[in-house]
Design a protein around this motif. Sequence first.
Motif, PDB file in Angstrom:
ATOM      1  N   ASP C  68       0.881  -1.153   0.000  1.00 10.83           N
ATOM      2  CA  ASP C  68       0.000   0.000   0.000  1.00 10.83           C
ATOM      3  C   ASP C  68       0.922   1.208   0.000  1.00 10.83           C
ATOM      4  OD1 ASP C  68      -1.704   1.985   0.454  1.00 10.83           O
ATOM      5  OD2 ASP C  68      -2.511   1.249   2.328  1.00 10.83           O
ATOM      6  N   ALA C 114      -7.566   9.449   1.268  1.00  7.11           N
ATOM      7  CA  ALA C 114      -8.809   8.756   0.939  1.00  7.11           C
ATOM      8  C   ALA C 114      -9.950   9.746   0.807  1.00  7.11           C
ATOM      9  CB  ALA C 114      -9.135   7.723   2.007  1.00  7.11           C
ATOM     10  N   LYS C 308      -6.401   1.105   6.058  1.00  5.31           N
ATOM     11  CA  LYS C 308      -7.463   0.582   5.190  1.00  5.31           C
ATOM     12  C   LYS C 308      -8.152  -0.626   5.782  1.00  5.31           C
ATOM     13  CE  LYS C 308      -5.683   2.588   1.087  1.00  5.31           C
ATOM     14  NZ  LYS C 308      -4.499   3.311   1.539  1.00  5.31           N
ATOM     15  N   SER C 332      -7.305  -4.045   1.321  1.00  5.63           N
ATOM     16  CA  SER C 332      -7.929  -3.477   0.121  1.00  5.63           C
ATOM     17  C   SER C 332      -8.604  -4.545  -0.710  1.00  5.63           C
ATOM     18  CB  SER C 332      -6.884  -2.788  -0.741  1.00  5.63           C
ATOM     19  OG  SER C 332      -6.361  -1.696  -0.092  1.00  5.63           O
ATOM     20  N   ASN C 335     -11.739  -5.791   1.095  1.00  4.95           N
ATOM     21  CA  ASN C 335     -12.813  -4.792   1.080  1.00  4.95           C
ATOM     22  C   ASN C 335     -13.426  -4.658  -0.300  1.00  4.95           C
ATOM     23  OD1 ASN C 335     -12.149  -4.372   3.680  1.00  4.95           O
ATOM     24  ND2 ASN C 335     -11.377  -2.297   3.428  1.00  4.95           N
ATOM     25  N   LEU C 336     -12.610  -4.886  -1.293  1.00  3.88           N
ATOM     26  CA  LEU C 336     -13.098  -4.743  -2.661  1.00  3.88           C
ATOM     27  C   LEU C 336     -14.144  -5.794  -3.005  1.00  3.88           C
ATOM     28  CD1 LEU C 336     -12.493  -2.944  -5.067  1.00  3.88           C
ATOM     29  CD2 LEU C 336     -10.789  -4.571  -5.796  1.00  3.88           C
ATOM     30  N   ASP C 359     -11.831   3.117  -0.586  1.00  3.98           N
ATOM     31  CA  ASP C 359     -10.439   3.497  -0.412  1.00  3.98           C
ATOM     32  C   ASP C 359      -9.519   2.291  -0.563  1.00  3.98           C
ATOM     33  OD1 ASP C 359      -8.096   4.785   0.160  1.00  3.98           O
ATOM     34  OD2 ASP C 359      -8.344   4.611   2.323  1.00  3.98           O
ATOM     35  N   ILE C 360      -9.273   1.913  -1.789  1.00  4.75           N
ATOM     36  CA  ILE C 360      -8.340   0.815  -2.003  1.00  4.75           C
ATOM     37  C   ILE C 360      -7.043   1.368  -2.555  1.00  4.75           C
ATOM     38  CG2 ILE C 360     -10.140  -0.857  -2.429  1.00  4.75           C
ATOM     39  CD1 ILE C 360      -9.205  -0.617  -5.419  1.00  4.75           C
ATOM     40  N   CYS C 361      -6.026   0.570  -2.436  1.00  8.66           N
ATOM     41  CA  CYS C 361      -4.760   0.920  -3.059  1.00  8.66           C
ATOM     42  C   CYS C 361      -4.378  -0.269  -3.918  1.00  8.66           C
ATOM     43  CB  CYS C 361      -3.715   1.206  -2.001  1.00  8.66           C
ATOM     44  SG  CYS C 361      -2.144   1.580  -2.721  1.00  8.66           S
ATOM     45  N   GLU C 364      -1.795  -2.923  -3.149  1.00 11.00           N
ATOM     46  CA  GLU C 364      -2.117  -3.914  -2.147  1.00 11.00           C
ATOM     47  C   GLU C 364      -3.078  -4.953  -2.706  1.00 11.00           C
ATOM     48  OE1 GLU C 364      -2.552  -2.869   2.433  1.00 11.00           O
ATOM     49  OE2 GLU C 364      -4.286  -2.419   1.226  1.00 11.00           O
ATOM     50  N   VAL C 365      -3.957  -4.523  -3.594  1.00 14.85           N
ATOM     51  CA  VAL C 365      -4.930  -5.451  -4.158  1.00 14.85           C
ATOM     52  C   VAL C 365      -4.220  -6.503  -5.007  1.00 14.85           C
ATOM     53  CG1 VAL C 365      -6.868  -5.647  -5.714  1.00 14.85           C
ATOM     54  CG2 VAL C 365      -6.772  -3.766  -4.141  1.00 14.85           C
TER      55      VAL C 365
END
Lengths: 373, 168, 367
Positions: C68, C114, C308, C332, C335-336, C359-361, C364-365
Amino acid sequence: MQTSVTSFNPTFAFNTLPPDWPGNFWLHWLVFTIILIAFIIVSVIMFIWFERRLIGRFQIRLGPNRVGPFGLFQAIADVIKILTKEDIVPQKADKVVFWLAPLVALVPVLMVFAVVPLQSGAMLVDLNIGILYVVALSSIVSIGIFMAGWGSNNKYSIIGAMRDVAQLISYEIPLVLSIVGVVLLTGSLSLTEIVGAQNIPFILLQPIGFFVFFIGSLAEINRCPFDLVEAESEIIAGYNIEFSGSKFATFFLAEYSEAVLLSALTATLFLGGWSGPLLPPILWLLIKMFAVFAIIIWIRSTLPRFRIDQMMAFAWKFLLPLALINLLLTSLQIVFWPEASSWIIVLLSFAILVALILVWSKSFKPGGNKVGI
Amino acid sequence: MGFRRYGNGIAKGMALTFKHLFRKPITTQYPEERLNVSRRTRGTQIIWNRDTCIACSACARACPIGCIDMSTSRGEDKKLKVDNITIDFGLCIFCGLCVEACPVGNAIFLSYNWEYAEYQRSKLVLSNDELLYSNTKQVSGYYHPDVEKTLPEQTLLVNRTNRGKPWD
Amino acid sequence: MTLKTEPFVINLGPVHPSTHGVFRLRATLDGEVVMDIEPIIGYLHRGIEKIAEGRNYKQDIPLTDRLDYVASMSNNLPYVMAVEKLAEIAVPERAEYIRIIMAEMQRIASHLLAVGSLANDLGTFFTPFQYMFREREKIVDLFEMVCGQRLLYNYMRFGGVSHDIPDEFIPALCKLVSTMPGFIDEYDQLLAENEILLARLKGVGILPKELAINSSVSGPMLRASGVEWDIRKVDSYSVYDRFNFDIPTEVIGDCYDRYRVRIQEMRQSVRILEQAIEQLPPGEVLAKVSPRLKPPVGEAYAHIEAPKGELGFYLVSDNSEKPYRLHIRAPSLINLTALREMVIGWKLADAIVIFGSIDICLGEVDR
Ligand code: SF4
Ligand code: SF4
């Protein structure tokens, strides 16, 4: 009210013009048209510079300050950059529509300027149906935008174009109705006479009208908070996503000349146009135009944008009733109480404006909710 | 949802942006106006000192990227010496682990300079004498507290003022 | 009369101004209404978990920075905590405090970003973003002061932190902490009551409590749905049990609640910072750890409350210099997974806003 077009003869009544000015009608026409277009382009460049600098200051930075003194030539540098860029036409585009779109968007705006009085008599034609002409022509711009969206054969641009048409249809009505208030007070459709009639600027006599007109014009020129047409965070650039090079520049010019136009119209209709003490009239008009535009920039730097259904609801449920009430009140006043002192009317109409906003915002619900799929 | 109020939230926001109109810009005009970077800046170069280096290759081993290429040999006096050291700054991530790993303490440094650009990637690969200290390169205080003390204090945005008053 | 309409598919991304990175949303639209979306990820996949197996423990610290990348400090922390658990390294007290100071500053910085970019997605022309970047800049300045870089800090080490904080740090931090609440008030003034913003955010993209729990969402998103779950409290790692702070929660779980939770968390972080500055003990900041660390055979999981959400590192050691396996629980990504349920039925503009409110990055995803 005389609505015939008998006086369609262009009257070049520039005050400063010597009576023995050489040349015939068409020479005059050419010279003044060129002067007018030059005026528009220069003010567009100044508007762009002004907007970028001011929005910079709102955002605690400086804005463009490299090219020329105070970055004044930044817009010119941008124009050179844009014009020298490759002009890309998408393969699947509807070529004719794609080529015509920027012109259809630009030309009506330029034509409207013919009736905008820059100072007493300084206009290309003093149409006695001036304001009708303005309203009729300025909505053609949307056709250009829709052509752009359709012609470029891109999903984003078609969404943008659809939004623009929806927006135009919704906002044209309150916009025109708010102008009618001014026309009622003046008793004429001619812009010169509207300016002449403003002993007290109409913003004081017609605060509701001004409010509706200003918001309507924000929507008309696709400015924040109604910039859904080119919402860069949703549909990237909307209708002009596929445009580049000189076509993009034309769109940009059209958009900003519309902003110039609307600022000039707001100044003319509600702020007393060119009239003002001491300074030369043209300077007064420019000052008023820039003041109006400064407020537009201020709004742009603060507000988020509406969603499409909220925008529509705002026009139909909030602005339209307001405009109608304004029309009703103005006509009642003219019919039943024509001799009322203007200051009483000023006070009354401000009170009514505040009351209306308070009442309406209580009951007003913008937009729909989630759609069941 | 909906408009519960009558535009006073918008008015508040507009008042705030208006207030910012009279605050000093926080941006700096970069090439003319330069701020001091941190004393521990991990600048975009690595400076190597041939005299103090004992050619232990600890730095090359510590590097997570493997961008230090070092070959050593024993000289006549049975001491290790560096034959060749090459660092590819196109690969280096300026993590500073090589500087931390060095047992000598003053043989390898990160630079205090951070403006380093070349037109070709091949020019980012420096070796041997090019890595030595020169007057275009300044040594950073990262992992070198003695150097850190000599460097100018960092300009901080918190300490910037707005027309004589601290930023409110 | 019903008009026959045809759904059409548009690709939001991988290059799109509001996907916050290289992320692709394949959206099926009916006019403006989103009928279905399909997130497509992997454009930024760098194989960090696999790369980590090829490097030794210390060399993996810079790698965690790149997860992130707008909150590097909080990525360093759970990784070094996992290694410390594995190798049973004790951390000096001062180092614990410094870590908390850094983590909380990072939380403020990340939330500022964010909220700022959420405001951008809403269509404010960069103004809140610019104001929030000003404060983020102040925090980043302080990070630069301690570790020499502004984005990828590489600051935490096994058994402490790489450097002690310099003398100028604490006065500057005090200044920041004392002015920060005022600035947060300003953001509230700019955004929280704005009618257009309320109309755009209230009731939009509701994530119900059950769904939030079932889809394993964490962080501000979970708390906005009304679950009081904060790893700092429930598993008070480091020295978090010595501080007084609240866990802000909201009820409905719409975009506005997520925004509120972030703003309030910033205030709480300021509170923690104030206490940490007061309690900061003197002493060592780095325990002696062999540079060629070989933890005993075993496995460890360490998690923290990253800005996050729950960021966890799972490490398996085979008593060599390199980790046998590193797995990252990236908030992230998890949460996505709730995005689809929240977006369907809303308009295109809402979809962007809901996506922004998660608020993702992407670093990190995709890892
Ligand atoms: S700074 Fe990091 S990446 Fe660069 S050479 Fe040193 S150890 Fe390698
Ligand atoms: S670690 Fe230090 S002493 Fe060893 S080779 Fe590298 S620079 Fe030389």
